[in-house]
Scaffold this motif. Structure first.
Motif, PDB file in Angstrom:
ATOM      1  N   SER A   8      36.941  33.000  53.179  1.00 21.49           N
ATOM      2  CA  SER A   8      37.739  33.691  52.169  1.00 21.49           C
ATOM      3  C   SER A   8      36.831  34.236  51.082  1.00 21.49           C
ATOM      4  O   SER A   8      35.712  33.756  50.883  1.00 21.49           O
ATOM      5  CB  SER A   8      38.750  32.733  51.544  1.00 21.49           C
ATOM      6  OG  SER A   8      39.749  32.396  52.459  1.00 21.49           O
ATOM      7  N   PRO A  11      38.052  32.856  45.017  1.00 24.41           N
ATOM      8  CA  PRO A  11      39.450  32.582  44.653  1.00 24.41           C
ATOM      9  C   PRO A  11      39.908  33.457  43.491  1.00 24.41           C
ATOM     10  O   PRO A  11      39.108  33.875  42.652  1.00 24.41           O
ATOM     11  CB  PRO A  11      39.428  31.110  44.242  1.00 24.41           C
ATOM     12  CG  PRO A  11      38.197  30.546  44.857  1.00 24.41           C
ATOM     13  CD  PRO A  11      37.209  31.667  44.917  1.00 24.41           C
ATOM     14  N   ILE A  12      41.209  33.714  43.470  1.00 26.09           N
ATOM     15  CA  ILE A  12      41.783  34.483  42.366  1.00 26.09           C
ATOM     16  C   ILE A  12      42.636  33.563  41.505  1.00 26.09           C
ATOM     17  O   ILE A  12      43.143  32.549  41.970  1.00 26.09           O
ATOM     18  CB  ILE A  12      42.627  35.676  42.877  1.00 26.09           C
ATOM     19  CG1 ILE A  12      43.749  35.201  43.810  1.00 26.09           C
ATOM     20  CG2 ILE A  12      41.752  36.724  43.539  1.00 26.09           C
ATOM     21  CD1 ILE A  12      44.764  36.268  44.150  1.00 26.09           C
ATOM     22  N   ASP A  16      44.709  37.142  37.748  1.00 32.18           N
ATOM     23  CA  ASP A  16      44.207  38.118  38.726  1.00 32.18           C
ATOM     24  C   ASP A  16      45.356  38.613  39.597  1.00 32.18           C
ATOM     25  O   ASP A  16      45.456  39.806  39.893  1.00 32.18           O
ATOM     26  CB  ASP A  16      43.140  37.510  39.637  1.00 32.18           C
ATOM     27  CG  ASP A  16      41.832  37.203  38.953  1.00 32.18           C
ATOM     28  OD1 ASP A  16      41.502  37.882  37.953  1.00 32.18           O
ATOM     29  OD2 ASP A  16      41.138  36.280  39.424  1.00 32.18           O
ATOM     30  N   PHE A  17      46.225  37.686  40.002  1.00 29.83           N
ATOM     31  CA  PHE A  17      47.346  38.068  40.862  1.00 29.83           C
ATOM     32  C   PHE A  17      48.316  38.978  40.109  1.00 29.83           C
ATOM     33  O   PHE A  17      48.804  39.968  40.663  1.00 29.83           O
ATOM     34  CB  PHE A  17      48.069  36.837  41.420  1.00 29.83           C
ATOM     35  CG  PHE A  17      48.970  37.179  42.565  1.00 29.83           C
ATOM     36  CD1 PHE A  17      48.478  37.237  43.855  1.00 29.83           C
ATOM     37  CD2 PHE A  17      50.307  37.481  42.353  1.00 29.83           C
ATOM     38  CE1 PHE A  17      49.303  37.590  44.927  1.00 29.83           C
ATOM     39  CE2 PHE A  17      51.138  37.837  43.404  1.00 29.83           C
ATOM     40  CZ  PHE A  17      50.629  37.889  44.696  1.00 29.83           C
ATOM     41  N   TYR A  36      48.130  33.433  48.695  1.00 27.14           N
ATOM     42  CA  TYR A  36      46.935  34.114  48.196  1.00 27.14           C
ATOM     43  C   TYR A  36      46.249  33.382  47.050  1.00 27.14           C
ATOM     44  O   TYR A  36      45.042  33.539  46.855  1.00 27.14           O
ATOM     45  CB  TYR A  36      47.235  35.577  47.838  1.00 27.14           C
ATOM     46  CG  TYR A  36      46.937  36.438  49.046  1.00 27.14           C
ATOM     47  CD1 TYR A  36      45.667  36.953  49.266  1.00 27.14           C
ATOM     48  CD2 TYR A  36      47.909  36.670  50.007  1.00 27.14           C
ATOM     49  CE1 TYR A  36      45.376  37.699  50.398  1.00 27.14           C
ATOM     50  CE2 TYR A  36      47.616  37.406  51.139  1.00 27.14           C
ATOM     51  CZ  TYR A  36      46.348  37.920  51.321  1.00 27.14           C
ATOM     52  OH  TYR A  36      46.052  38.637  52.447  1.00 27.14           O
ATOM     53  N   ASN A  40      42.213  33.553  49.564  1.00 26.48           N
ATOM     54  CA  ASN A  40      42.053  34.953  49.198  1.00 26.48           C
ATOM     55  C   ASN A  40      41.434  35.720  50.366  1.00 26.48           C
ATOM     56  O   ASN A  40      40.257  36.060  50.377  1.00 26.48           O
ATOM     57  CB  ASN A  40      41.211  35.118  47.936  1.00 26.48           C
ATOM     58  CG  ASN A  40      41.226  36.547  47.437  1.00 26.48           C
ATOM     59  OD1 ASN A  40      42.078  37.338  47.820  1.00 26.48           O
ATOM     60  ND2 ASN A  40      40.279  36.871  46.582  1.00 26.48           N
ATOM     61  N   SER A  61      41.709  40.646  51.303  1.00 30.04           N
ATOM     62  CA  SER A  61      41.608  39.878  50.061  1.00 30.04           C
ATOM     63  C   SER A  61      42.135  40.699  48.881  1.00 30.04           C
ATOM     64  O   SER A  61      42.353  41.905  48.984  1.00 30.04           O
ATOM     65  CB  SER A  61      40.150  39.489  49.807  1.00 30.04           C
ATOM     66  OG  SER A  61      39.364  40.659  49.671  1.00 30.04           O
ATOM     67  N   ILE A  62      42.317  40.011  47.784  1.00 20.01           N
ATOM     68  CA  ILE A  62      42.716  40.642  46.522  1.00 20.01           C
ATOM     69  C   ILE A  62      41.510  40.614  45.589  1.00 20.01           C
ATOM     70  O   ILE A  62      40.843  39.586  45.461  1.00 20.01           O
ATOM     71  CB  ILE A  62      43.902  39.878  45.883  1.00 20.01           C
ATOM     72  CG1 ILE A  62      45.138  40.005  46.769  1.00 20.01           C
ATOM     73  CG2 ILE A  62      44.181  40.374  44.467  1.00 20.01           C
ATOM     74  CD1 ILE A  62      46.317  39.140  46.342  1.00 20.01           C
ATOM     75  N   LYS A  63      41.214  41.750  45.001  1.00 20.74           N
ATOM     76  CA  LYS A  63      40.199  41.917  43.961  1.00 20.74           C
ATOM     77  C   LYS A  63      38.756  41.866  44.468  1.00 20.74           C
ATOM     78  O   LYS A  63      37.944  42.670  44.057  1.00 20.74           O
ATOM     79  CB  LYS A  63      40.394  40.904  42.829  1.00 20.74           C
ATOM     80  CG  LYS A  63      39.539  41.171  41.612  1.00 20.74           C
ATOM     81  CD  LYS A  63      39.868  40.245  40.478  1.00 20.74           C
ATOM     82  CE  LYS A  63      38.989  40.541  39.278  1.00 20.74           C
ATOM     83  NZ  LYS A  63      39.342  39.729  38.134  1.00 20.74           N
ATOM     84  N   THR A  68      39.835  45.510  49.983  1.00 23.01           N
ATOM     85  CA  THR A  68      40.842  44.744  49.249  1.00 23.01           C
ATOM     86  C   THR A  68      42.227  45.302  49.550  1.00 23.01           C
ATOM     87  O   THR A  68      42.376  46.461  49.943  1.00 23.01           O
ATOM     88  CB  THR A  68      40.599  44.801  47.733  1.00 23.01           C
ATOM     89  OG1 THR A  68      40.741  46.154  47.297  1.00 23.01           O
ATOM     90  CG2 THR A  68      39.218  44.262  47.368  1.00 23.01           C
TER      91      THR A  68
END
Length: 137
Positions: A8, A11-12, A16-17, A36, A40, A61-63, A68
């Motif tokens: 992964s 982490p967010i 961030d979310f 998530y 992530n 993933s996010i960010k 992304t």
């Protein structure tokens, strides 16, 4: 057995979310949010792979990372505006995308988007039931 991802991205946080949801102007379900905040993106561990009908290559993933969700979403909606409100969160080896709806009429439903066919197919009523399909043998 819950789906756990390996490799992964960083982490967010909850903030961030929230920033992510603002950037795509969508509000995913709590199931998706919780997943998530724990994973992530990444890959399903080979030890966890099952004989599911869906062969996930990777979760986006996010960010953080190369591809992304935010960037894929913006490209997707630019090329196919009718997919606004559908969050791409994973893809298979053929480049098909798994999408989570945040639209009022089908909020939480998971679809498979086939870009070569310009078609989407419902595959699960909720994100958690989609994860259950992935973890079932």
């Amino acid at each position: 057995m819950p789906v756990k991802l390996i490799e992964s991205e960083q982490p967010i946080s909850t903030s961030d979310f929230l920033e992510f949801t603002k950037s795509i102007n969508a509000h995913p379900t709590s199931e998706f949010t919780n997943f998530y905040l724990t994973n992530n993106g990444g890959f399903i561990d080979d030890k966890q792979h099952t004989e599911s009908e869906f062969l996930i290559n990777s979760f986006l993933s996010i960010k953080y990372g190369e591809a992304t969700i935010e960037n894929v979403y913006k490209q997707l909606v630019k090329s196919t505006p009718s997919l606004a409100g559908l969050i791409p969160f994973a893809y298979d080896d053929c480049g098909n995308l798994f999408l989570l709806s945040t639209n009022n009429d089908d909020n939480g439903r998971v679809y498979l988007w086939l870009p070569s066919e310009s078609e989407k197919f419902p595959i699960s009523d909720t994100f958690n039931s989609f994860l259950h399909i992935l973890s079932s043998t």
